[in-house]
Write a protein that holds these residues in place. Structure first.
Motif, PDB file in Angstrom:
ATOM      1  N   HIS A 154       0.729  -1.231   0.084  1.00 43.58           N
ATOM      2  CA  HIS A 154       0.079  -0.010  -0.106  1.00 43.58           C
ATOM      3  C   HIS A 154       0.983   1.187   0.119  1.00 43.58           C
ATOM      4  CE1 HIS A 154      -4.064  -1.909   1.666  1.00 43.58           C
ATOM      5  NE2 HIS A 154      -3.529  -2.604   0.392  1.00 43.58           N
ATOM      6  N   GLY A 155       2.091   1.067  -0.115  1.00 44.18           N
ATOM      7  CA  GLY A 155       3.035   2.097  -0.294  1.00 44.18           C
ATOM      8  C   GLY A 155       3.601   2.806   1.010  1.00 44.18           C
ATOM      9  N   CYS A 172       8.348  -3.724  13.607  1.00 40.08           N
ATOM     10  CA  CYS A 172       8.468  -2.707  12.548  1.00 40.08           C
ATOM     11  C   CYS A 172       8.003  -1.468  12.837  1.00 40.08           C
ATOM     12  CB  CYS A 172       8.122  -3.325  11.293  1.00 40.08           C
ATOM     13  SG  CYS A 172       8.824  -4.818  10.581  1.00 40.08           S
ATOM     14  N   LEU A 173       8.438  -0.330  12.464  1.00 42.30           N
ATOM     15  CA  LEU A 173       8.012   0.891  12.426  1.00 42.30           C
ATOM     16  C   LEU A 173       7.815   1.656  11.182  1.00 42.30           C
ATOM     17  CD1 LEU A 173       7.027   3.315  13.989  1.00 42.30           C
ATOM     18  CD2 LEU A 173       9.558   3.751  14.457  1.00 42.30           C
ATOM     19  N   PHE A 174       6.618   2.053  10.747  1.00 42.47           N
ATOM     20  CA  PHE A 174       6.519   2.713   9.476  1.00 42.47           C
ATOM     21  C   PHE A 174       6.175   4.150   9.548  1.00 42.47           C
ATOM     22  CE2 PHE A 174       5.458  -1.836   9.389  1.00 42.47           C
ATOM     23  CZ  PHE A 174       5.776  -2.181   8.103  1.00 42.47           C
ATOM     24  N   ASN A 175       6.086   4.757   8.307  1.00 46.89           N
ATOM     25  CA  ASN A 175       5.971   6.375   8.404  1.00 46.89           C
ATOM     26  C   ASN A 175       4.556   6.625   8.331  1.00 46.89           C
ATOM     27  OD1 ASN A 175       5.203   5.210   5.785  1.00 46.89           O
ATOM     28  ND2 ASN A 175       6.175   6.666   4.697  1.00 46.89           N
ATOM     29  N   ALA A 176       3.710   5.596   8.379  1.00 52.45           N
ATOM     30  CA  ALA A 176       2.298   6.117   8.489  1.00 52.45           C
ATOM     31  C   ALA A 176       1.523   4.925   9.287  1.00 52.45           C
ATOM     32  CB  ALA A 176       1.740   6.367   7.230  1.00 52.45           C
ATOM     33  N   PRO A 177       0.283   4.860   9.705  1.00 50.46           N
ATOM     34  CA  PRO A 177      -0.408   3.973  10.270  1.00 50.46           C
ATOM     35  C   PRO A 177      -0.569   2.612   9.051  1.00 50.46           C
ATOM     36  CG  PRO A 177      -1.448   5.963  10.919  1.00 50.46           C
ATOM     37  CD  PRO A 177      -0.484   6.325  10.020  1.00 50.46           C
ATOM     38  N   GLN A 179      -2.281  -0.756   7.658  1.00 46.66           N
ATOM     39  CA  GLN A 179      -3.442  -1.666   8.022  1.00 46.66           C
ATOM     40  C   GLN A 179      -3.176  -3.212   8.292  1.00 46.66           C
ATOM     41  OE1 GLN A 179      -6.365  -0.293   7.834  1.00 46.66           O
ATOM     42  NE2 GLN A 179      -5.377   1.945   7.441  1.00 46.66           N
ATOM     43  N   GLN A 180      -4.059  -3.923   8.849  1.00 46.33           N
ATOM     44  CA  GLN A 180      -4.167  -5.458   9.085  1.00 46.33           C
ATOM     45  C   GLN A 180      -3.754  -6.131   7.932  1.00 46.33           C
ATOM     46  OE1 GLN A 180      -4.069  -6.586  12.673  1.00 46.33           O
ATOM     47  NE2 GLN A 180      -3.112  -8.250  11.455  1.00 46.33           N
ATOM     48  N   HIS A 181      -4.625  -5.844   6.550  1.00 52.46           N
ATOM     49  CA  HIS A 181      -4.424  -6.540   5.699  1.00 52.46           C
ATOM     50  C   HIS A 181      -3.324  -6.453   4.761  1.00 52.46           C
ATOM     51  CE1 HIS A 181      -6.966  -2.954   4.822  1.00 52.46           C
ATOM     52  NE2 HIS A 181      -6.372  -3.189   3.305  1.00 52.46           N
ATOM     53  N   ASP A 182      -2.432  -5.440   5.078  1.00 52.72           N
ATOM     54  CA  ASP A 182      -1.265  -5.121   4.170  1.00 52.72           C
ATOM     55  C   ASP A 182      -0.342  -6.152   4.144  1.00 52.72           C
ATOM     56  OD1 ASP A 182       0.169  -3.530   2.395  1.00 52.72           O
ATOM     57  OD2 ASP A 182       0.262  -1.698   3.689  1.00 52.72           O
ATOM     58  N   THR A 183       0.666  -6.005   3.156  1.00 49.24           N
ATOM     59  CA  THR A 183       1.887  -7.009   2.912  1.00 49.24           C
ATOM     60  C   THR A 183       2.874  -6.162   3.163  1.00 49.24           C
ATOM     61  OG1 THR A 183       0.311  -8.330   1.673  1.00 49.24           O
ATOM     62  CG2 THR A 183       2.714  -8.607   1.720  1.00 49.24           C
TER      63      THR A 183
END
Length: 216
Positions: A154-155, A172-177, A179-183
């Motif tokens: 999802h980018g 892991c830490l991402f730059n935005a929230p 989603q549970q269904h992301d890969t």
């Protein structure tokens, strides 16, 4: 002198229609190259010819349908523009024309890279933090790839924070929230080199020896 030659090739209407019908041409298959007045066998590496980048994506098979691509082979230094014809031996022992084109140049520094994508799935998600499983199965692997950047379908972009447990789970830490269904994906790149295609010849003593490149 020998070097890494790069050829711009494509499949045209003059090529044999049955050449790709029998079996697709793989990278590093033994092919016969007719370049100018020279003929030799080699095991080429196919890649995309991206004019806007200094790194080119590796192709597992020879592109078909008139697509323009590059083939990197080991052979005698040849100057541009020199016409190139590529043949291969068919299943019935006949010689098939599989590609036409011209020389792009001799450059051993041209980079052809193969991309492999490792995927994992977030099992617990809290805003920008996620616990990811099934990408690694060993905590040592998590520590090894910790400096690498991870992305999602999802980018989103993120980093590996730490290993959890003994089965390759990681935080892991991402730059935005997320989603549970992301890969979660980790892109790995490896440089690919062409190979020699040894040919058996008979020397002066009558013994059979292998030559890396036999130019006719």
């Amino acid at each position: 002198k020998m070097s890494v030659l790069h050829m711009g090739l494509s499949e045209t209407t003059q090529c044999d229609e049955s050449a790709h019908g029998d079996m697709p041409v793989k990278s590093k298959d033994i092919l016969m190259f007719r370049c100018g007045w020279r003929t030799w066998q080699a095991r080429p590496v196919f890649s995309q010819n991206n004019l806007n980048s200094d790194k080119h994506k590796y192709e597992r098979f020879m592109p078909t349908g008139g697509t323009f691509y590059a083939a990197s082979v080991l052979g005698p230094v040849t100057y541009t523009p020199c016409p190139v014809i590529v043949f291969r031996k068919g299943n019935a022992g006949n010689v098939q024309l599989v590609g036409l084109g011209s020389m792009l140049g001799s450059d051993a520094d041209r980079i052809v890279v193969k991309r492999i994508v490792l995927t994992g799935y977030p099992t617990r998600v809290h805003k920008r933090h996620a616990t990811v499983k099934y990408m690694f199965y060993n905590p040592d692997d998590v520590k090894w790839f910790k400096p690498a950047e991870i992305v999602t379908k999802h980018g989103l972009q993120g980093d590996i924070i730490d290993s959890v447990g003994e089965h390759g789970t990681m935080k892991c830490l991402f730059n935005a929230p997320i989603q549970q269904h992301d890969t979660v994906c980790l892109n790995l790149y490896k440089r690919i080199y062409p190979k020699y295609a040894p040919t058996e010849v008979v020397n002066e003593n009558g013994d059979k020896v292998e030559e890396d490149i036999l130019v006719l």
